[in-house]
Motif scaffolding. Sequence first.
Motif, PDB file in Angstrom:
ATOM      1  N   LEU A   1     -21.443  24.608 -10.833  1.00 39.76           N
ATOM      2  CA  LEU A   1     -20.540  23.612 -11.414  1.00 39.76           C
ATOM      3  C   LEU A   1     -20.499  22.340 -10.573  1.00 39.76           C
ATOM      4  CD1 LEU A   1     -17.571  25.963 -12.413  1.00 39.76           C
ATOM      5  CD2 LEU A   1     -19.216  24.880 -13.971  1.00 39.76           C
ATOM      6  N   ALA A   2     -20.559  22.501  -9.254  1.00 33.09           N
ATOM      7  CA  ALA A   2     -20.503  21.339  -8.358  1.00 33.09           C
ATOM      8  C   ALA A   2     -21.716  20.432  -8.528  1.00 33.09           C
ATOM      9  CB  ALA A   2     -20.398  21.808  -6.910  1.00 33.09           C
ATOM     10  N   GLN A   3     -22.839  20.988  -8.969  1.00 32.28           N
ATOM     11  CA  GLN A   3     -24.036  20.156  -9.181  1.00 32.28           C
ATOM     12  C   GLN A   3     -23.782  19.093 -10.248  1.00 32.28           C
ATOM     13  OE1 GLN A   3     -26.571  20.800  -6.927  1.00 32.28           O
ATOM     14  NE2 GLN A   3     -24.982  22.248  -6.308  1.00 32.28           N
ATOM     15  N   ALA A   4     -22.878  19.402 -11.193  1.00 25.99           N
ATOM     16  CA  ALA A   4     -22.544  18.455 -12.258  1.00 25.99           C
ATOM     17  C   ALA A   4     -21.171  17.822 -12.036  1.00 25.99           C
ATOM     18  CB  ALA A   4     -22.575  19.167 -13.608  1.00 25.99           C
ATOM     19  N   LYS A   5     -20.624  17.983 -10.824  1.00 26.38           N
ATOM     20  CA  LYS A   5     -19.305  17.410 -10.484  1.00 26.38           C
ATOM     21  C   LYS A   5     -18.194  17.959 -11.382  1.00 26.38           C
ATOM     22  CE  LYS A   5     -21.495  14.796  -7.556  1.00 26.38           C
ATOM     23  NZ  LYS A   5     -21.520  15.181  -6.112  1.00 26.38           N
ATOM     24  N   ILE A   6     -18.292  19.248 -11.697  1.00 23.74           N
ATOM     25  CA  ILE A   6     -17.254  19.910 -12.488  1.00 23.74           C
ATOM     26  C   ILE A   6     -16.369  20.719 -11.549  1.00 23.74           C
ATOM     27  CG2 ILE A   6     -16.788  21.624 -14.286  1.00 23.74           C
ATOM     28  CD1 ILE A   6     -19.467  20.898 -15.554  1.00 23.74           C
TER      29      ILE A   6
ATOM     30  N   SER B   1     -27.951  21.043 -19.297  1.00 22.45           N
ATOM     31  CA  SER B   1     -26.535  20.771 -19.072  1.00 22.45           C
ATOM     32  C   SER B   1     -25.896  21.929 -18.319  1.00 22.45           C
ATOM     33  CB  SER B   1     -25.798  20.580 -20.412  1.00 22.45           C
ATOM     34  OG  SER B   1     -26.255  19.441 -21.095  1.00 22.45           O
ATOM     35  N   ILE B   2     -24.797  21.630 -17.648  1.00 19.70           N
ATOM     36  CA  ILE B   2     -24.007  22.633 -16.946  1.00 19.70           C
ATOM     37  C   ILE B   2     -22.623  22.630 -17.564  1.00 19.70           C
ATOM     38  CG2 ILE B   2     -22.982  23.308 -14.738  1.00 19.70           C
ATOM     39  CD1 ILE B   2     -25.430  21.966 -13.396  1.00 19.70           C
ATOM     40  N   ALA B   3     -22.113  23.811 -17.880  1.00 20.77           N
ATOM     41  CA  ALA B   3     -20.833  23.902 -18.589  1.00 20.77           C
ATOM     42  C   ALA B   3     -19.939  24.971 -17.987  1.00 20.77           C
ATOM     43  CB  ALA B   3     -21.071  24.190 -20.065  1.00 20.77           C
ATOM     44  N   LEU B   4     -18.645  24.766 -18.150  1.00 18.23           N
ATOM     45  CA  LEU B   4     -17.642  25.761 -17.781  1.00 18.23           C
ATOM     46  C   LEU B   4     -17.122  26.384 -19.064  1.00 18.23           C
ATOM     47  CD1 LEU B   4     -15.742  27.081 -15.658  1.00 18.23           C
ATOM     48  CD2 LEU B   4     -14.158  25.165 -16.075  1.00 18.23           C
ATOM     49  N   VAL B   5     -17.182  27.716 -19.143  1.00 16.08           N
ATOM     50  CA  VAL B   5     -16.800  28.424 -20.361  1.00 16.08           C
ATOM     51  C   VAL B   5     -15.707  29.441 -20.055  1.00 16.08           C
ATOM     52  CG1 VAL B   5     -17.602  30.047 -22.126  1.00 16.08           C
ATOM     53  CG2 VAL B   5     -19.046  28.118 -21.463  1.00 16.08           C
ATOM     54  N   ASP B   6     -14.703  29.474 -20.912  1.00 11.93           N
ATOM     55  CA  ASP B   6     -13.628  30.457 -20.817  1.00 11.93           C
ATOM     56  C   ASP B   6     -14.185  31.825 -21.221  1.00 11.93           C
ATOM     57  OD1 ASP B   6     -11.396  32.100 -21.183  1.00 11.93           O
ATOM     58  OD2 ASP B   6     -10.158  30.462 -21.936  1.00 11.93           O
ATOM     59  N   ALA B   7     -13.969  32.830 -20.373  1.00  8.29           N
ATOM     60  CA  ALA B   7     -14.505  34.166 -20.641  1.00  8.29           C
ATOM     61  C   ALA B   7     -13.946  34.768 -21.926  1.00  8.29           C
ATOM     62  CB  ALA B   7     -14.219  35.095 -19.464  1.00  8.29           C
ATOM     63  N   GLY B   8     -12.769  34.321 -22.327  1.00  8.30           N
ATOM     64  CA  GLY B   8     -12.170  34.848 -23.546  1.00  8.30           C
ATOM     65  C   GLY B   8     -12.866  34.386 -24.811  1.00  8.30           C
ATOM     66  N   LYS B   9     -13.767  33.434 -24.712  1.00 10.23           N
ATOM     67  CA  LYS B   9     -14.453  32.888 -25.881  1.00 10.23           C
ATOM     68  C   LYS B   9     -15.789  33.571 -26.179  1.00 10.23           C
ATOM     69  CE  LYS B   9     -11.330  29.604 -26.321  1.00 10.23           C
ATOM     70  NZ  LYS B   9     -10.395  29.573 -27.458  1.00 10.23           N
TER      71      LYS B   9
ATOM     72  N   PRO C   1     -28.141  17.440 -12.804  1.00 10.87           N
ATOM     73  CA  PRO C   1     -28.885  16.411 -12.072  1.00 10.87           C
ATOM     74  C   PRO C   1     -30.366  16.419 -12.454  1.00 10.87           C
ATOM     75  CG  PRO C   1     -27.502  17.693 -10.590  1.00 10.87           C
ATOM     76  CD  PRO C   1     -27.490  18.400 -11.908  1.00 10.87           C
ATOM     77  N   LYS C   2     -31.024  15.330 -12.224  1.00  8.84           N
ATOM     78  CA  LYS C   2     -32.441  15.229 -12.524  1.00  8.84           C
ATOM     79  C   LYS C   2     -33.220  16.275 -11.732  1.00  8.84           C
ATOM     80  CE  LYS C   2     -36.221  11.864 -12.651  1.00  8.84           C
ATOM     81  NZ  LYS C   2     -36.642  10.467 -12.307  1.00  8.84           N
ATOM     82  N   ALA C   3     -34.165  16.926 -12.381  1.00  9.99           N
ATOM     83  CA  ALA C   3     -35.037  17.945 -11.790  1.00  9.99           C
ATOM     84  C   ALA C   3     -34.342  19.275 -11.543  1.00  9.99           C
ATOM     85  CB  ALA C   3     -35.672  17.455 -10.487  1.00  9.99           C
ATOM     86  N   PHE C   4     -33.062  19.378 -11.894  1.00  8.94           N
ATOM     87  CA  PHE C   4     -32.358  20.654 -11.762  1.00  8.94           C
ATOM     88  C   PHE C   4     -32.612  21.462 -13.025  1.00  8.94           C
ATOM     89  CE2 PHE C   4     -28.972  23.715 -11.813  1.00  8.94           C
ATOM     90  CZ  PHE C   4     -28.676  23.955 -10.473  1.00  8.94           C
ATOM     91  N   ASP C   5     -33.121  22.670 -12.861  1.00 13.03           N
ATOM     92  CA  ASP C   5     -33.438  23.494 -14.020  1.00 13.03           C
ATOM     93  C   ASP C   5     -33.068  24.959 -13.766  1.00 13.03           C
ATOM     94  OD1 ASP C   5     -35.369  24.353 -12.253  1.00 13.03           O
ATOM     95  OD2 ASP C   5     -37.046  23.419 -13.307  1.00 13.03           O
TER      96      ASP C   5
ATOM     97  N   THR D   1     -33.757  18.624   0.833  1.00 10.86           N
ATOM     98  CA  THR D   1     -33.056  17.663  -0.018  1.00 10.86           C
ATOM     99  C   THR D   1     -33.247  17.982  -1.497  1.00 10.86           C
ATOM    100  OG1 THR D   1     -34.985  16.193   0.077  1.00 10.86           O
ATOM    101  CG2 THR D   1     -33.226  15.820   1.688  1.00 10.86           C
ATOM    102  N   SER D   2     -34.192  18.879  -1.785  1.00 15.73           N
ATOM    103  CA  SER D   2     -34.433  19.298  -3.166  1.00 15.73           C
ATOM    104  C   SER D   2     -35.114  20.658  -3.153  1.00 15.73           C
ATOM    105  CB  SER D   2     -35.321  18.280  -3.894  1.00 15.73           C
ATOM    106  OG  SER D   2     -36.615  18.237  -3.296  1.00 15.73           O
ATOM    107  N   PHE D   3     -35.184  21.283  -4.318  1.00 16.12           N
ATOM    108  CA  PHE D   3     -35.866  22.575  -4.432  1.00 16.12           C
ATOM    109  C   PHE D   3     -37.358  22.302  -4.647  1.00 16.12           C
ATOM    110  CE2 PHE D   3     -31.664  24.088  -4.589  1.00 16.12           C
ATOM    111  CZ  PHE D   3     -31.680  25.470  -4.426  1.00 16.12           C
ATOM    112  N   ASN D   4     -38.028  21.950  -3.557  1.00 14.10           N
ATOM    113  CA  ASN D   4     -39.440  21.602  -3.618  1.00 14.10           C
ATOM    114  C   ASN D   4     -40.308  22.853  -3.487  1.00 14.10           C
ATOM    115  OD1 ASN D   4     -39.227  22.247  -0.876  1.00 14.10           O
ATOM    116  ND2 ASN D   4     -38.912  20.100  -0.296  1.00 14.10           N
TER     117      ASN D   4
END
Length: 354
Positions: A91-96, A149-157, A188-192, A268-271
């Motif tokens: 989540l922190a990678q997307a500032k969530i 994309s990175i998302a936060l999901v409620d477990a109840g859903k 972030p760019k290149a994050f997969d 600095t990256s996952f090279n």
Amino acid sequence: MAESDNIVVETAEKIFADLADPQTINNDKKNAWQAPLWRALSEAGLPLSWVPDDLGGSGASLADGFALLNAAGRFAVAVPLAETMLAGWLLAQAKIASPEGEMTVLPASPKDRITLDADGSLSGRARGVPYAKAAKHFAVLAHGKEGVSIALVDAGKVRIESGLNVGYDHSDTVTLDKVQPVTRKSAPKAFDQTTMMLMGGVARSLQIAGALESMLDISVRYSNERVAFEKKISKFQAVQHNLARLAGESAAALAAATSAADAIANATSFNDEVYLEAASAKIRCAEAAEKGGAIAHQVHGAIGFTLEHILHRYSLRALAWRDDFGSESHWAVELGKLVANRGADELWPLVASR
């Protein structure tokens, strides 16, 4: 940083020693130990170690978090500490910002994929998700037409089909059917997904290495206590040979796991260097889990296979952790593809520099 100088590890080890004693847990059939342990870990800020202060976490370094995971492995901790740490990191990678409570990540296998639909909802099925049943939220990596994309999901859903791994911990199947996330942002760019699998793989490698350290300690202690034919079994050459082999597997796993953790903490990256280190660590630690666990049980004989003995808490979890975030065979194939595509001559300087 030396382990004795790491306040994060010292704090965790004190909590584990007080509230996660393996024999006490083994004798507790009602799992009454789980709530006090999780409460103590949360109050110390350990589950959100990799989350920056401004996003609701503790702001610990990657190196400190990796050392914490190794300590958790030494106690075979059966709560979603590693999973919540990984979810917070994702989540922190997307500032969530991370919510309170248990979390885990989706997907937990490189073969599964969550998709982002045109209306912003999430769909997909993830198998073998550790501690999904206990999670209050999921950190989800999803693929859409505009990228990752990175998302936060409620477990109840979501829909959760309960399952267990060989260590008797939850390894569940999670189905998302047009689930609207609490929050979603672009990665972030290149994050997969491979990046997330590598991070999860190194986390599991460190836990396996920690479990092997404890298996070695337990086996050495038992061999010095067990008497057969009027002498301690540690005096028999065959037992000494087995303990030496177990020590070798433990040392190899720890070296591979800590080297991969160091590579990630300082990169600095996952090279390609990180890929090489992380994939190799998961392969070697998975191999050590199988060989080391077999040796430890052989040293103990029949007593080691009983549920009353604590050895199985380590050996079975180490075996279960092999499959999370990509199995040994998966990473062996992927590592072979990397070498074939890039060439051994090109990759060798990365290894030599380590």
